[in-house]
Design an enzyme around this catalytic site. Structure first.
Site, PDB file in Angstrom:
ATOM      1  N   LYS A 162     -43.950 -49.775 -12.415  1.00 57.25           N
ATOM      2  CA  LYS A 162     -44.097 -50.436 -11.124  1.00 57.25           C
ATOM      3  C   LYS A 162     -45.348 -49.903 -10.422  1.00 57.25           C
ATOM      4  CE  LYS A 162     -40.354 -50.907  -8.643  1.00 57.25           C
ATOM      5  NZ  LYS A 162     -39.102 -50.528  -7.943  1.00 57.25           N
ATOM      6  N   ARG A 211     -38.729 -38.314   2.003  1.00 55.80           N
ATOM      7  CA  ARG A 211     -38.023 -38.571   3.270  1.00 55.80           C
ATOM      8  C   ARG A 211     -38.150 -37.369   4.198  1.00 55.80           C
ATOM      9  NH1 ARG A 211     -34.942 -43.119   2.729  1.00 55.80           N
ATOM     10  NH2 ARG A 211     -34.449 -43.778   0.592  1.00 55.80           N
ATOM     11  N   THR A 218     -41.217 -58.580  -4.609  1.00 54.92           N
ATOM     12  CA  THR A 218     -41.036 -58.145  -3.225  1.00 54.92           C
ATOM     13  C   THR A 218     -41.406 -59.204  -2.191  1.00 54.92           C
ATOM     14  OG1 THR A 218     -41.740 -55.946  -3.993  1.00 54.92           O
ATOM     15  CG2 THR A 218     -41.234 -56.190  -1.672  1.00 54.92           C
ATOM     16  N   ARG A 231     -31.969 -57.978 -12.317  1.00 52.95           N
ATOM     17  CA  ARG A 231     -32.357 -56.608 -11.967  1.00 52.95           C
ATOM     18  C   ARG A 231     -31.166 -55.881 -11.360  1.00 52.95           C
ATOM     19  NH1 ARG A 231     -34.589 -55.129  -6.696  1.00 52.95           N
ATOM     20  NH2 ARG A 231     -35.535 -53.031  -6.743  1.00 52.95           N
TER      21      ARG A 231
END
Length: 489
Positions: free
Chosen positions: A226, A80, A284, A39
């Site tokens: 994802k 953000r 993860t 990846r």
């Protein structure tokens, strides 16, 4: 090209490359330790560095003689907060805090939220999670210019920390301008898989597919969605239908959901994707402690084992190999866990707990038959001749008890299949007759360590050869030693 022996396991390992692992020497070490695919995280680094990394993968791939998949993971639309006068501020527990559109530097009472889309969708009672959920705020009042909140969990907030909005579907495109540039770069570099981050709806996948369809370099590149937003769960079947594969991205999914909700969702996503016959990756924090420690915790070992028992096509390492102190050791232990699980006498029963139903097609019927024959008759492997990889995916969906040797004239397809459960792909010349197919299947099985003289081999193919979707032939043959002495295929 040198021979690279089969792994001895069916689940695949996807390792993230980064500062700790992107040298040619480390890439080869990771491959030999058990990695099947790499990846490249587009959230970090620049195109020049990524190009060097991909070139190094291809050079090592040629050296070791094994197709290796390159997955380029797009950053996606990360939300953000703005910046603060002192670089940070403190939000008091149970205190009030405001997000607004004023670009002035923030303080202990307010900060700019430079995402106008949020002001139109957030409603009273919905949550904003800051810095991976370390701070939790609930909306008291939302308007076109301000979002007033109360802090359920306060703390220090600093410049540009990430924001998660678990209770609303945010009307932002799945691909930012940066993602579009990164996508074009990845396709030009010959990436085998593109991972699309923060998918909320099937339209996000369709948008990426449309962009890829407009670039000739996308031929042979697969798209992986994802699943890391709760909104995606509600339209999971539609997303799976449009994507080529699915990744259970537990990082952000674990932030936006209660921790106890993630394990059953992981199982649901894996099972649903498996039924579609498409690869599913569990990702993860699988061996998170190995970023600093040479050994994982027992809980992490169980986590990896659980994904293998569920029948995931691949398990992924993130910072463990990208920036950790023990990248080779992390791949090695993940390989050992997977191999141990697959040697468990109860593995076959567990991995078939998810029931899959073949479609009413000849190809699906033959894939099911091959798995049934392998269970009834002692065979060494199933040899699949494919030009598109679809027959291999059909066989893998059945999770047969023997390895699958995939023979394809396409190097791009051979690489894509590096993330498919049980597939050992070999790039070989095309075939022109039934006799040539049988001879080549036997020869390549022996050459790649699938059986020995006297072993049986199941051969799956389509006639006429070279026609996509024409799988209509199943043949059981016996290997003999003289195949090895014949010319290379």
């Amino acid at each position: 090209m040198a021979k690279f022996d089969p792994r001895g396991r069916k689940v695949k390992i996807l390792a993230t490359l980064g500062p700790a692992s992107r040298s040619p020497e480390m890439i080869e070490a990771l491959l030999r330790a058990g990695a099947d695919a790499f990846r490249v995280n587009m959230s970090h680094g620049d195109h020049e560095t990524h190009a060097q990394t991909i070139a190094a993968i291809r050079a090592v791939e040629k050296q070791v003689g094994r197709p290796v998949a390159v997955l380029c993971d797009l950053q996606g639309p990360k939300l953000r907060v703005g910046q603060f006068k002192d670089g940070k501020a403190v939000i008091r527990h149970s205190g009030h805090f405001t997000f607004d559109r004023d670009p002035a530097l923030g303080d202990d009472t307010r900060v700019c939220l430079p995402h106008p889309e949020l002001f139109g969708v957030l409603q009273k009672g919905q949550r904003l999670l800051i810095d991976d959920g370390k701070l939790r705020l609930k909306v008291i009042e939302a308007g076109p210019d301000r979002i007033h909140c109360s802090a359920e969990v306060g703390g220090v907030i600093s410049d540009r920390k990430g924001v998660n909005v678990p209770d609303a579907v945010v009307p932002i495109p799945a691909l930012t301008e940066k993602d579009r540039r990164d996508l074009a770069f990845a396709l030009d570099q010959g990436a085998d898989w593109i991972a699309l981050s923060f998918v909320q709806r099937p339209e996000d996948v369709a948008e990426a597919r449309k962009l890829m369809g407009g670039q000739k370099s996308a031929a042979g590149t697969a798209l992986m969605a994802k699943i890391e937003k709760p909104a995606a769960i509600h339209r999971l079947d539609e997303i799976i239908e449009l994507a080529d594969g699915i990744m259970v991205a537990r990082g952000d999914l674990g932030v936006e959901l209660n921790p106890e909700e993630v394990p059953p969702l992981q199982k649901r996503i894996v099972a649903t994707t498996r039924r579609s016959g498409k690869p599913v990756v569990v990702a993860t924090q699988m061996l998170e402690s190995m970023i600093e420690s040479p050994a994982p915790t027992r809980a992490e070992v169980s986590d990896v084992a659980n994904a293998v028992y569920d029948g995931a096509d691949a398990v992924m390492l993130s910072a463990e190999t990208a920036s950790g102190a023990w990248p080779v050791e992390a791949v090695t232990i993940m390989h050992r866990i997977a191999a141990q699980v697959e040697s468990d006498p109860g593995y076959a029963e567990r991995v078939h707990f998810t029931q899959v139903r073949p479609d009413a097609t000849t190809a699906d019927a033959l894939a099911l038959a091959s798995a049934s024959i392998a269970q009834t008759v002692s065979v060494a492997a199933i040899a699949v001749f494919t030009g598109s990889g679809s027959t291999a995916r059909r066989v893998a969906r059945e999770r047969p008890g023997v390895p699958m040797l995939v023979l394809t004239p396409s190097p791009r397809i051979a690489r894509r299949l590096a993330l498919l459960w049980g597939a050992h792909a070999v790039h070989t010349k095309d075939i022109g007759s039934f006799e040539e197919m049988i001879a080549k299947g036997k020869r390549m099985a022996l050459r790649n360590g699938f059986g020995e003289a006297g072993s049986k081999l199941i051969v799956l193919a389509g006639v006429p050869f070279g026609v996509p979707g024409s799988t209509n032939l199943l043949h059981v043959v016996t290997l003999s030693g003289d195949e090895l002495s014949k010319h290379a295929g």
